[in-house]
Enzyme design. Structure first.
Site, PDB file in Angstrom:
ATOM      1  N   ARG A 116       0.819  -1.231   0.000  1.00  0.00           N
ATOM      2  CA  ARG A 116       0.000   0.000   0.000  1.00  0.00           C
ATOM      3  C   ARG A 116       0.847   1.272   0.000  1.00  0.00           C
ATOM      4  NH1 ARG A 116      -3.368  -2.907   3.699  1.00  0.00           N
ATOM      5  NH2 ARG A 116      -5.043  -3.872   2.511  1.00  0.00           N
ATOM      6  N   LYS A 138       2.758  11.587 -11.467  1.00  0.00           N
ATOM      7  CA  LYS A 138       1.960  10.646 -12.271  1.00  0.00           C
ATOM      8  C   LYS A 138       2.785   9.380 -12.442  1.00  0.00           C
ATOM      9  CE  LYS A 138      -1.157  13.299 -15.199  1.00  0.00           C
ATOM     10  NZ  LYS A 138      -1.523  13.619 -16.582  1.00  0.00           N
ATOM     11  N   GLU A 180       8.769  17.727 -25.173  1.00  0.00           N
ATOM     12  CA  GLU A 180       8.018  18.131 -23.974  1.00  0.00           C
ATOM     13  C   GLU A 180       8.439  19.544 -23.541  1.00  0.00           C
ATOM     14  OE1 GLU A 180       5.493  16.489 -23.074  1.00  0.00           O
ATOM     15  OE2 GLU A 180       5.807  14.336 -23.314  1.00  0.00           O
ATOM     16  N   LYS A 218       6.545  23.073 -15.361  1.00  0.00           N
ATOM     17  CA  LYS A 218       5.759  21.872 -15.033  1.00  0.00           C
ATOM     18  C   LYS A 218       5.304  21.929 -13.578  1.00  0.00           C
ATOM     19  CE  LYS A 218       4.736  17.203 -15.076  1.00  0.00           C
ATOM     20  NZ  LYS A 218       4.783  15.909 -15.646  1.00  0.00           N
ATOM     21  N   GLU A 228      -5.231  16.965 -11.626  1.00  0.00           N
ATOM     22  CA  GLU A 228      -5.701  17.212 -12.993  1.00  0.00           C
ATOM     23  C   GLU A 228      -7.213  17.436 -13.087  1.00  0.00           C
ATOM     24  OE1 GLU A 228      -3.385  15.256 -16.137  1.00  0.00           O
ATOM     25  OE2 GLU A 228      -5.247  15.022 -17.238  1.00  0.00           O
ATOM     26  N   ARG A 232      -4.005  21.449 -14.913  1.00  0.00           N
ATOM     27  CA  ARG A 232      -2.979  20.462 -15.291  1.00  0.00           C
ATOM     28  C   ARG A 232      -3.241  19.836 -16.663  1.00  0.00           C
ATOM     29  NH1 ARG A 232       0.004  15.867 -11.500  1.00  0.00           N
ATOM     30  NH2 ARG A 232       1.388  15.126 -13.122  1.00  0.00           N
ATOM     31  N   ASN A 236      -1.436  18.302 -21.435  1.00  0.00           N
ATOM     32  CA  ASN A 236      -1.788  17.268 -22.403  1.00  0.00           C
ATOM     33  C   ASN A 236      -1.856  17.812 -23.829  1.00  0.00           C
ATOM     34  OD1 ASN A 236      -2.202  14.931 -20.685  1.00  0.00           O
ATOM     35  ND2 ASN A 236      -3.872  16.120 -19.803  1.00  0.00           N
ATOM     36  N   HIS A 239      -0.971  15.625 -26.692  1.00  0.00           N
ATOM     37  CA  HIS A 239      -0.954  14.250 -26.197  1.00  0.00           C
ATOM     38  C   HIS A 239      -2.209  13.457 -26.544  1.00  0.00           C
ATOM     39  CE1 HIS A 239       2.572  15.599 -24.138  1.00  0.00           C
ATOM     40  NE2 HIS A 239       2.755  14.450 -23.539  1.00  0.00           N
ATOM     41  N   HIS A 243      -0.717  10.426 -28.080  1.00  0.00           N
ATOM     42  CA  HIS A 243      -0.758   9.114 -27.423  1.00  0.00           C
ATOM     43  C   HIS A 243      -1.390   8.067 -28.339  1.00  0.00           C
ATOM     44  CE1 HIS A 243      -0.301  10.239 -22.889  1.00  0.00           C
ATOM     45  NE2 HIS A 243       0.825   9.863 -23.428  1.00  0.00           N
ATOM     46  N   HIS A 260       8.268   8.530 -27.595  1.00  0.00           N
ATOM     47  CA  HIS A 260       7.164   9.311 -27.035  1.00  0.00           C
ATOM     48  C   HIS A 260       7.149  10.744 -27.612  1.00  0.00           C
ATOM     49  CE1 HIS A 260       4.217  10.591 -24.047  1.00  0.00           C
ATOM     50  NE2 HIS A 260       4.996  11.615 -23.743  1.00  0.00           N
TER      51      HIS A 260
HETATM   52  P1  NAD Z   1      12.695   5.590 -21.627  1.00  0.00           P
HETATM   53  O1  NAD Z   1      12.602   5.523 -20.175  1.00  0.00           O
HETATM   54  O2  NAD Z   1      12.282   4.413 -22.417  1.00  0.00           O
HETATM   55  O3  NAD Z   1      14.208   5.952 -21.990  1.00  0.00           O
HETATM   56  C1  NAD Z   1      14.590   6.024 -23.333  1.00  0.00           C
HETATM   57  C2  NAD Z   1      15.798   5.108 -23.619  1.00  0.00           C
HETATM   58  O4  NAD Z   1      16.968   5.740 -23.111  1.00  0.00           O
HETATM   59  C3  NAD Z   1      15.715   3.752 -22.959  1.00  0.00           C
HETATM   60  O5  NAD Z   1      16.206   2.786 -23.854  1.00  0.00           O
HETATM   61  C4  NAD Z   1      16.641   3.886 -21.764  1.00  0.00           C
HETATM   62  O6  NAD Z   1      17.204   2.651 -21.395  1.00  0.00           O
HETATM   63  C5  NAD Z   1      17.697   4.818 -22.302  1.00  0.00           C
HETATM   64  N1  NAD Z   1      18.403   5.622 -21.324  1.00  0.00           N
HETATM   65  C6  NAD Z   1      17.872   6.254 -20.258  1.00  0.00           C
HETATM   66  N2  NAD Z   1      18.794   7.056 -19.687  1.00  0.00           N
HETATM   67  C7  NAD Z   1      19.935   6.900 -20.397  1.00  0.00           C
HETATM   68  C8  NAD Z   1      21.221   7.487 -20.315  1.00  0.00           C
HETATM   69  N3  NAD Z   1      21.498   8.440 -19.437  1.00  0.00           N
HETATM   70  N4  NAD Z   1      22.159   7.078 -21.207  1.00  0.00           N
HETATM   71  C9  NAD Z   1      21.861   6.156 -22.149  1.00  0.00           C
HETATM   72  N5  NAD Z   1      20.654   5.601 -22.308  1.00  0.00           N
HETATM   73  C10 NAD Z   1      19.696   5.981 -21.436  1.00  0.00           C
HETATM   74  O7  NAD Z   1      11.871   6.806 -22.249  1.00  0.00           O
HETATM   75  P2  NAD Z   1      11.680   8.334 -21.822  1.00  0.00           P
HETATM   76  O8  NAD Z   1      11.609   9.068 -23.086  1.00  0.00           O
HETATM   77  O9  NAD Z   1      12.630   8.763 -20.786  1.00  0.00           O
HETATM   78  O10 NAD Z   1      10.237   8.329 -21.139  1.00  0.00           O
HETATM   79  C11 NAD Z   1       9.085   7.985 -21.871  1.00  0.00           C
HETATM   80  C12 NAD Z   1       8.011   7.566 -20.908  1.00  0.00           C
HETATM   81  O11 NAD Z   1       7.720   8.644 -20.021  1.00  0.00           O
HETATM   82  C13 NAD Z   1       6.714   7.186 -21.568  1.00  0.00           C
HETATM   83  O12 NAD Z   1       6.291   5.953 -21.056  1.00  0.00           O
HETATM   84  C14 NAD Z   1       5.753   8.288 -21.166  1.00  0.00           C
HETATM   85  O13 NAD Z   1       4.421   7.845 -21.060  1.00  0.00           O
HETATM   86  C15 NAD Z   1       6.312   8.708 -19.849  1.00  0.00           C
HETATM   87  N6  NAD Z   1       5.941  10.066 -19.426  1.00  0.00           N
HETATM   88  C16 NAD Z   1       5.435  10.215 -18.188  1.00  0.00           C
HETATM   89  C17 NAD Z   1       5.091  11.475 -17.740  1.00  0.00           C
HETATM   90  C18 NAD Z   1       4.574  11.656 -16.334  1.00  0.00           C
HETATM   91  O14 NAD Z   1       4.109  12.754 -15.997  1.00  0.00           O
HETATM   92  N7  NAD Z   1       4.649  10.652 -15.511  1.00  0.00           N
HETATM   93  C19 NAD Z   1       5.256  12.594 -18.566  1.00  0.00           C
HETATM   94  C20 NAD Z   1       5.778  12.401 -19.833  1.00  0.00           C
HETATM   95  C21 NAD Z   1       6.121  11.123 -20.269  1.00  0.00           C
END
Ligand code: NAD
Length: 356
Positions: A116, A138, A180, A218, A228, A232, A236, A239, A243, A260
């Site tokens: 939990r 999130k 972003e 942000k 949201e 907030r 989006n 998005h 998405h 993404h």
């Molecule tokens: P990711 O976590 O898949 O990372 C991208 C790639 O980079 C991966 O292969 C990872 O292994 C590699 N990597 C990470 N750090 C590295 C580094 N320093 N050196 C070398 N390689 C590295 O993708 P992302 O773009 O970071 O995140 C995308 C995700 O974030 C999506 O799932 C999206 O839905 C989510 N997201 C969430 C929010 C939120 O508010 N929670 C907001 C925007 C996006």
């Protein structure tokens, strides 16, 4: 760089990150420390993080998940929950997520639900996770091809943004995160947008201060509306369609999955078009947006058949209510409008304009 206080936690930058993480550990004395990494951050980021971590006598366990969006699943969560249980994690355990948005989203969700809820810290290692995913609480995972369909809003104890991790990040991932940052300018701050779109290249030294500015934007939005209910939603922008495009490309074997940010860039172009037709976005702002995005993001072929399926996927968007798809559009750069409704015909027209 000054730290930024959020509603329930603090975001630290660069030199302060490790002293604050170590301070937290000393003060809270967690029963065990778990570090979640993916395949790449295990090799590229974990050694640097461990070299700075002072855990004293507290046992540290590292858990590694495969990298990539297609592993942001409940199956991987199960594996992490089981690993926590096997290592006797209890309610006083701490989870530290060292990775991109996939690791911070999934790790945050695992921590929020294991027994939990246990405490967690985000150490983002991609540009996207630094400016967006790791901030705001999130958390969650995808359900099949549907993005972020299962999750919870729950802020971690702190976020530590060490931009030196970006030195190993592939260029396409830098570009993805930049989407972003552009979005933050479009929905909140025209001056910031102008600065970003006049950058010659995405150099880490130039980006350092701009990453900070993005986190400030942000955090301002999220702090005013953590659940949201209204404001907030502006985050989006791009998005709703973005998405759906991301899900579609992820689910179809004949398509190369989009990152993404690449999908969001297309979403922003299409939603900017919708904005000109329904929210009075001026032609000059629309051209400015198109030019600013296409400077960094190439167009992606999307057939009419693809478009129809993508439009059908919009019905799963989390902003929808009573079966109606709600968009965030722009009245001008920096002036968003939430809860906009548009017809499918207009969305098809936007695709047509994009593909022209
Ligand atoms: P990711 O976590 O898949 O990372 C991208 C790639 O980079 C991966 O292969 C990872 O292994 C590699 N990597 C990470 N750090 C590295 C580094 N320093 N050196 C070398 N390689 C590295 O993708 P992302 O773009 O970071 O995140 C995308 C995700 O974030 C999506 O799932 C999206 O839905 C989510 N997201 C969430 C929010 C939120 O508010 N929670 C907001 C925007 C996006």
């Amino acid at each position: 760089m000054n730290s930024i206080s959020t509603k329930n936690s603090v975001i630290y930058f660069n030199s302060e990150v490790y002293s604050e993480v170590n301070n937290y550990i000393k003060t809270k004395n967690p029963s065990k420390i778990f570090i979640l990494v993916d395949t790449n951050t295990h090799d590229d980021c974990l050694p640097h993080f461990l070299a700075h971590l002072e855990s004293g006598d507290i046992v540290v366990e590292v858990m590694e998940m495969p990298n990539g969006e297609d592993h942001k699943t409940i199956d991987i969560c199960s594996g992490v929950w089981e690993a926590l249980s096997e290592y006797n994690a209890d309610r006083k355990s701490l989870l530290i997520n060292v990775g991109g948005g996939v690791v911070t989203d999934l790790g945050g969700f695992v921590a929020s639900t294991y027994m939990r809820g246990i405490s967690y810290i985000n150490i983002p290692t991609t540009l996207l996770a630094m400016v967006d995913a790791s901030v705001g609480g999130k958390t969650g995972v995808d359900l099949g091809a549907l993005k972020n369909q299962v999750g919870i809003i729950n802020e971690g104890e702190m976020v530590g943004v060490d931009t030196s991790f970006l030195s190993t990040l592939p260029q396409n991932e830098m570009v993805s995160g930049f989407a972003e940052m552009l979005k933050h300018g479009l929905v909140y701050d025209k001056t910031y947008w102008n600065t970003l779109t006049h950058l010659e290249n995405l150099d880490i030294s130039d980006l350092d201060g701009l990453i900070y500015d993005s986190v400030v934007i942000k955090n301002k939005v999220v702090s005013e509306d953590p659940k949201e209910q209204g404001l907030r939603k502006i985050l989006n922008f791009g998005h709703t369609i973005g998405h759906a495009i991301e899900s579609y490309f992820l689910a179809h074997a004949d398509k190369t999955p989009l990152l993404h940010g690449e999908a969001i860039a297309i979403g922003m172009l299409l939603e900017a078009y919708l904005s000109t037709k329904t929210c009075g976005l001026s032609t000059s702002d629309f051209e400015n947006i198109t030019e600013g995005i296409l400077k960094t993001f190439s167009k992606v072929p999307i057939t009419i058949e693809d478009q129809k399926i993508i439009i059908n996927l919009l019905k799963h968007d989390k902003k929808n209510s009573h079966g109606v798809v709600k968009f965030v559009l722009l009245e001008a750069i920096g002036t968003p409008k939430i809860n906009c409704v548009v017809s499918n015909e207009l969305i098809l027209e936007a695709f047509k304009h994009y593909s022209a």
